[in-house]
Design a protein around this motif. Structure first.
Motif, short mmCIF file in Angstrom:
data_model
loop_
_atom_site.label_atom_id
_atom_site.label_comp_id
_atom_site.label_asym_id
_atom_site.label_seq_id
_atom_site.Cartn_x
_atom_site.Cartn_y
_atom_site.Cartn_z
N ASN A 351 20.37 -39.49 -3.14
CA ASN A 351 18.75 -40.05 -1.81
C ASN A 351 18.59 -38.84 -1.03
OD1 ASN A 351 18.14 -42.33 -2.68
ND2 ASN A 351 19.62 -43.60 -1.10
N LEU A 352 19.31 -38.00 -2.09
CA LEU A 352 18.35 -36.19 -0.55
C LEU A 352 17.44 -35.72 -0.54
CD1 LEU A 352 21.97 -34.34 -1.13
CD2 LEU A 352 20.99 -35.19 0.66
N ILE A 353 16.73 -35.92 -2.36
CA ILE A 353 15.24 -35.23 -2.59
C ILE A 353 14.77 -36.09 -1.53
CG2 ILE A 353 13.80 -35.11 -4.34
CD1 ILE A 353 16.54 -34.32 -6.19
N GLU A 354 12.97 -35.60 -0.64
CA GLU A 354 12.03 -35.96 -0.70
C GLU A 354 11.18 -35.53 -0.79
OE1 GLU A 354 10.88 -37.16 4.06
OE2 GLU A 354 11.27 -35.59 4.07
N ALA A 355 10.50 -34.51 -0.94
CA ALA A 355 9.45 -34.36 -2.16
C ALA A 355 9.59 -33.19 -2.87
CB ALA A 355 8.18 -34.01 -1.03
N ILE A 356 8.53 -33.31 -4.22
CA ILE A 356 8.67 -32.09 -5.21
C ILE A 356 6.85 -31.51 -4.89
CG2 ILE A 356 9.48 -31.14 -7.51
CD1 ILE A 356 11.60 -31.52 -5.83
N VAL A 357 6.90 -30.45 -4.86
CA VAL A 357 5.73 -29.95 -5.03
C VAL A 357 5.06 -28.72 -5.68
CG1 VAL A 357 3.28 -29.30 -3.44
CG2 VAL A 357 5.42 -30.73 -2.19
N ILE A 358 4.69 -28.77 -6.36
CA ILE A 358 4.27 -27.65 -7.54
C ILE A 358 2.92 -26.90 -6.86
CG2 ILE A 358 3.04 -27.20 -9.36
CD1 ILE A 358 5.58 -27.81 -10.36
N LEU A 359 3.08 -25.68 -6.99
CA LEU A 359 2.78 -24.87 -6.08
C LEU A 359 1.20 -24.19 -7.08
CD1 LEU A 359 4.46 -23.11 -3.71
CD2 LEU A 359 3.14 -25.17 -2.67
N PRO A 360 -0.31 -23.84 -6.89
CA PRO A 360 -0.69 -22.85 -7.56
C PRO A 360 -0.22 -21.58 -8.16
CG PRO A 360 -2.01 -23.37 -5.32
CD PRO A 360 -0.32 -23.74 -5.24
N ARG A 361 -0.93 -21.18 -9.56
CA ARG A 361 0.21 -20.44 -10.20
C ARG A 361 -0.74 -18.83 -9.04
NH1 ARG A 361 1.24 -19.62 -16.47
NH2 ARG A 361 0.89 -17.90 -15.87
N ASN A 362 -0.47 -17.41 -9.39
CA ASN A 362 -0.56 -16.16 -8.29
C ASN A 362 -0.82 -16.13 -7.09
OD1 ASN A 362 -0.86 -14.39 -10.59
ND2 ASN A 362 -3.11 -16.02 -10.96
N LEU A 363 0.14 -17.12 -6.67
CA LEU A 363 0.65 -16.83 -5.11
C LEU A 363 1.54 -16.00 -4.27
CD1 LEU A 363 0.90 -20.73 -3.92
CD2 LEU A 363 -0.81 -19.70 -3.17
N PHE A 364 2.56 -15.47 -5.68
CA PHE A 364 3.61 -14.45 -5.10
C PHE A 364 2.99 -13.32 -5.47
CE2 PHE A 364 5.16 -18.45 -4.56
CZ PHE A 364 5.81 -18.74 -3.86
N TYR A 365 3.69 -12.12 -5.12
CA TYR A 365 3.05 -10.87 -5.65
C TYR A 365 3.99 -10.33 -6.46
CZ TYR A 365 0.36 -10.84 -0.30
OH TYR A 365 0.46 -11.38 -0.19
N THR A 366 5.15 -11.30 -6.33
CA THR A 366 6.18 -10.78 -7.26
C THR A 366 6.13 -11.63 -8.78
OG1 THR A 366 7.65 -12.34 -6.05
CG2 THR A 366 7.72 -10.13 -5.60
N THR A 367 5.19 -13.03 -8.90
CA THR A 367 5.81 -13.04 -10.24
C THR A 367 4.25 -14.06 -10.20
OG1 THR A 367 6.29 -14.99 -11.55
CG2 THR A 367 6.75 -15.57 -9.28
N ASP A 368 3.37 -14.20 -11.18
CA ASP A 368 2.56 -15.19 -11.38
C ASP A 368 2.78 -16.33 -12.11
OD1 ASP A 368 3.34 -14.43 -14.10
OD2 ASP A 368 1.60 -13.90 -14.99
N ILE A 369 4.18 -17.02 -12.13
CA ILE A 369 3.97 -18.39 -12.18
C ILE A 369 4.03 -18.62 -11.03
CG2 ILE A 369 5.79 -17.71 -13.94
CD1 ILE A 369 7.89 -18.46 -12.49
N SER A 370 3.51 -20.55 -11.79
CA SER A 370 3.61 -21.42 -10.84
C SER A 370 4.89 -21.50 -10.29
CB SER A 370 3.25 -23.07 -11.29
OG SER A 370 3.12 -23.84 -10.69
#
Length: 519
Positions: A351-370
């Motif tokens: 019972n440790l995992i509370e939430a899993i949130v997929i983020l949009p692509r292209n948020l990061f400068y180092t990778t374009d993956i979600s």
């Protein structure tokens, strides 16, 4: 009619001046040249302000006594480290040596800066004197303490970290996590009071934004203590400078060190963990190394091929009894097989995992993956929690996990990137907190969020891919877009290889016929 001159912010003017260093300084060194000088100017401005304050109080005889600066959290600046002395000698041939001496002396004079400043750095670089002098002139124009209400120095430092991350691009810039992503984590886990830890702290951005969150919600930063670790020496120095600029006391250990093989905070139990570990880190330990490590107690030993679950279990081992963690991982960790699956099963059963949130692509400068934001919580039971001066009731969510998909969110930023707006973050955090709270405001929303029972997760083979749970009205709910993209890329690579082989075969045919042809 004369064309009106375009107004340029002081950050842009400074960046333009710094950009002239290109050609004389390796790009990898560029940020260190700039940020150390900005830091030196800032500590001098703070020192001069305190000196004038002492004079105004009739304490002029104390202006050279270090303790009268330290009592106000101001670094004492010796004569040879003073900005006025640097500027007087800015065009001298030995200016690089004078800058090195200034930094070295100020670090020795102030123990809290130990390990923060570069050693004999500018002399080794061999920067053209005229270009270095021009850079010093631009930095000299920044009045770092003029605006008491705004964090001018923090603004400059953050601007440059962002610029360096953008410039260095894919595979570089690991020292910086975009501010809107850090804000989302802080707004979700709400680090109001206690110990905050980041096991791979980069330039310290998680700490800066979490303390800003506390201040913005009428909390006290005195209720927060900061602990971190960073494995890269130059990034470790940037973090210490970044935090020192903002007057944030921190324990980053005495040196840069590998978190897995040399944990500098073995006995720490943190109330909040915020982190952005390296994605899919390979060969992070030797095959027979760390196999009996206490951090894996109760779990399968994480595989050597990928550190993702090593980071997860490291953070789980650091959480206090009521601790909460918010961290980022590549999407592959949601459905990995073998040892990763066995660890994921145990995390869910515990019972440790509370939430899993997929983020949009292209948020990061180092990778374009979600990528994915994970929220872990050591205490998902019903309880009352004091936050922001108010008592808040949490529902018992022990056997549930909240899944969220943010891939349709994001506002364009710097042409190639997106950022989460405050309105979008409010929607996410509002949904998350409504789900946590003891009220009936939360509802599952197609293509956005779904609260899954543990029994549902077990039925689906312990996968944590949000699209397996969230209802998609007009889409294939089983589609894993990132995996599909990787498959297409692999197919394209294979086609290109086949084309290359065909060219070679054709050339050999012509060669056998006595013709030499170049394609």
């Amino acid at each position: 009619m004369a064309k009106a001159k375009k107004q340029v912010s002081f950050e842009d003017a400074l960046w333009s001046s710094c950009d002239k260093l290109r050609g004389t300084v390796e790009p990898a060194e560029y940020k260190h040249v700039v940020l150390s000088l900005i830091f030196l100017k800032f500590v001098n401005d703070k020192f001069n302000d305190r000196k004038e304050e002492l004079k105004a109080e009739g304490k002029e005889k104390y202006i050279d006594m270090q303790e009268f600066y330290e009592m106000k959290n101001v670094f004492f600046v010796p004569e040879e480290s003073r900005w006025s002395y640097i500027m007087e000698n800015a065009k001298q041939t030995d200016i690089a040596l004078k800058i090195d001496t200034a930094l070295n002396t100020i670090e020795k004079q102030n123990p809290t800066l130990k390990g923060a400043l570069p050693d004999n750095y500018y002399s080794r670089l061999g920067i053209d004197v005229s270009k270095l002098a021009a850079l010093l002139d631009e930095i000299n124009n920044i009045q770092t303490t003029a605006d008491k209400e705004n964090d001018i120095m923090g603004r400059v430092y953050e601007y440059f970290l962002t610029k360096f991350a953008l410039q260095e691009g894919k595979g570089k810039g690991e020292f910086y996590t975009p501010k809107t992503v850090v804000n989302l984590i802080a707004e979700m886990i709400e680090p109001y009071k206690g110990k905050i830890y980041d096991p791979c702290c980069g330039s310290g951005g998680m700490f800066v934004q979490s303390l800003k969150f506390v201040e913005n919600h009428a909390g006290s930063t005195k209720d927060i203590s900061v602990y971190g670790q960073e494995g890269t020496s130059t990034t470790y120095k940037m973090a210490k400078m970044n935090l020192a600029i903002r007057g944030i006391p921190c324990d980053l250990g005495e040196k840069a060190a590998n978190t897995f093989t040399n944990d500098l905070h073995k006995d720490l139990r943190a109330d909040f963990i915020m982190a952005n570990p390296p994605f899919n880190q390979k060969d992070w330990r030797e095959e027979n190394e760390l196999t009996q490590d206490s951090r894996w107690d109760g779990y399968v030993v994480p595989p050597t091929s990928n550190a993702n679950y090593g980071w997860i279990l490291h953070m789980v081992s650091k959480l206090s009894q009521n601790g909460v963690a918010g961290f980022l991982l590549a999407n592959g960790a949601l459905s990995g097989e073998g040892q990763e699956l066995e660890i994921r099963k145990q995390l869910i059963e515990n019972n440790l995992i509370e939430a899993i949130v997929i983020l949009p692509r292209n948020l990061f400068y180092t990778t374009d993956i979600s990528v994915t934001l994970w929220i872990l919580n050591k205490n998902k039971k019903a309880r009352m929690v004091q936050q922001n001066g108010k008592m808040r009731k949490f529902r018992a969510r022990e056997d549930e996990v909240l899944f969220m998909d943010l891939r349709q969110m994001g506002s364009p930023y710097e042409k190639k990137y997106v950022e989460l707006t405050q309105e979008e973050r409010n929607k996410v955090t509002g949904t998350f907190h409504n789900w946590q709270n003891d009220n009936n405001d939360y509802q599952n929303v197609p293509e956005f969020c779904y609260s899954a029972k543990k029994s549902e997760i077990v039925e689906k083979g312990y996968t944590l891919v949000p699209s397996r749970y969230i209802e998609f009205v007009n889409h294939d709910e089983t589609a894993d877009f990132d995996t599909t993209m990787k498959t297409l890329q692999t197919e394209l690579t294979d086609l290109l290889k086949q084309e290359e082989e065909s060219k070679k075969e054709l050339l050999n045919v012509f060669k056998d016929l006595g013709y030499e042809i170049k394609l």
